[in-house]
Design an enzyme around this catalytic site. Structure first.
Site, PDB file in Angstrom:
ATOM      1  N   LYS A  10       0.849  -1.215   0.000  1.00 38.69           N
ATOM      2  CA  LYS A  10       0.000   0.000   0.000  1.00 38.69           C
ATOM      3  C   LYS A  10       0.877   1.256   0.000  1.00 38.69           C
ATOM      4  O   LYS A  10       0.641   2.181  -0.773  1.00 38.69           O
ATOM      5  CB  LYS A  10      -0.916   0.027   1.234  1.00 38.69           C
ATOM      6  N   ARG A  85      -9.253   0.772   8.616  1.00 34.52           N
ATOM      7  CA  ARG A  85      -8.903  -0.633   8.856  1.00 34.52           C
ATOM      8  C   ARG A  85     -10.094  -1.395   9.448  1.00 34.52           C
ATOM      9  O   ARG A  85     -10.049  -2.618   9.551  1.00 34.52           O
ATOM     10  CB  ARG A  85      -7.749  -0.752   9.859  1.00 34.52           C
ATOM     11  N   ARG A 124      12.148  -5.842   5.061  1.00 34.08           N
ATOM     12  CA  ARG A 124      11.960  -4.390   4.998  1.00 34.08           C
ATOM     13  C   ARG A 124      12.890  -3.651   5.967  1.00 34.08           C
ATOM     14  O   ARG A 124      13.079  -4.061   7.098  1.00 34.08           O
ATOM     15  CB  ARG A 124      10.503  -4.062   5.338  1.00 34.08           C
ATOM     16  N   ARG A 157      11.671  -2.018  11.414  1.00 33.04           N
ATOM     17  CA  ARG A 157      10.540  -1.498  12.193  1.00 33.04           C
ATOM     18  C   ARG A 157      10.246  -2.434  13.357  1.00 33.04           C
ATOM     19  O   ARG A 157      10.305  -3.651  13.197  1.00 33.04           O
ATOM     20  CB  ARG A 157       9.299  -1.406  11.291  1.00 33.04           C
ATOM     21  N   ARG A 168       0.417  -9.393  13.246  1.00 31.57           N
ATOM     22  CA  ARG A 168      -0.219  -8.385  12.391  1.00 31.57           C
ATOM     23  C   ARG A 168      -0.999  -9.041  11.253  1.00 31.57           C
ATOM     24  O   ARG A 168      -2.100  -8.605  10.909  1.00 31.57           O
ATOM     25  CB  ARG A 168       0.839  -7.441  11.817  1.00 31.57           C
TER      26      ARG A 168
END
Ligand code: AMP
Length: 232
Positions: A10, A85, A124, A157, A168
């Site tokens: 996204k 969400r 990431r 992160r 998640r």
């Protein structure tokens, strides 16, 4: 509006749209991380939820995002990334857009295979100074651990640690279905293949925008040559 699980791209797609079409990306996750880094009151309020991979309460999220939507930079349009969400947030957003007389074009679901999601999240890296995103294999920095843009240190992160990734994805699986049903019932849900590189996904999205004539008011002023090519 971009929907999809963590790692579905996204943020990457929103950044392409912002650069190519000049529509600002409004990302709840980025906003929260920024506020946490600056240790503001909002940052402190959301910190526990974000680091544990839990959803921030609807009322707070809607308040923060409607404030963002009221700023002049969203006048020509905007891309919502990571918001809403939940159905509660979607209803809050609808009520706000209705009051403003600004209809929503569509909710794009970025659909990815689970393997791609886990690989993207695990690899990431984010710049601790400017927030730029990298991936160890797909989008590596020129110098390992150092941001190409600002030379800031790249970090993982907090919510991309292995245990939190699983949580998640699980939270998303249970929470997202009612939201997708909500937009599907309103004829606003569009499914887009989110596997592949950022450019590939952007090109698919641009073709969808062109088919739906969503760029009518945007085309002339900001679209770059790359964007024109991708839309054509
Ligand atoms: P993201 O960068 O979109 O993956 O979001 C990172 C974290 O911010 C999430 O795991 C949540 O803790 C929080 N967050 C982001 N967007 C929302 C939202 N719309 N509602 C509730 N929490 C959110």
């Amino acid at each position: 509006m971009l929907l999809g699980p963590p790692g579905s791209g996204k943020g990457t797609l929103a950044k392409f749209i912002e650069e190519e079409l000049g529509l600002p990306q409004l990302s709840t996750g980025e906003l929260f991380r920024h506020e946490m880094q600056r240790r503001t009151l909002l940052g402190k309020m959301v910190s526990r939820y974000v680091t544990e991979g839990l959803l921030v309460p609807d009322e707070l999220v809607v308040k923060v995002m409607t404030r963002q939507l009221s700023t002049p930079r969203t006048r020509r349009g905007f891309v919502l990334d990571g918001f809403p969400r939940t159905v509660g947030q979607a209803k809050g957003l609808d009520a706000y857009l209705k009051r403003r007389g600004r209809p929503l074009h569509g909710a794009i679901l970025l659909a990815c295979t689970p393997r791609v999601l886990i690989d993207r999240l695990g690899g990431r890296r984010v710049c601790s100074q400017c927030g730029a995103n990298y991936h160890l294999r797909n989008v590596p920095p020129k110098r390992p651990g150092v941001c190409d843009r600002c030379a800031g240190a790249l970090t993982t992160r907090m919510d991309d640690r292995t245990g939190t990734i699983k949580k998640r994805l699980e939270v998303d699986r249970t929470q997202s279905k009612p939201l997708l049903d909500y937009y599907r019932a309103r004829g606003l849900l569009y499914r887009l293949n989110g596997d592949g590189s950022g450019v590939e996904v952007y090109r698919r999205a641009a073709r969808l925008f062109a088919r739906r004539s969503w760029l009518a008011g945007v085309t002339a002023s900001r679209r770059s040559p790359a964007g024109r090519e991708a839309v054509a």
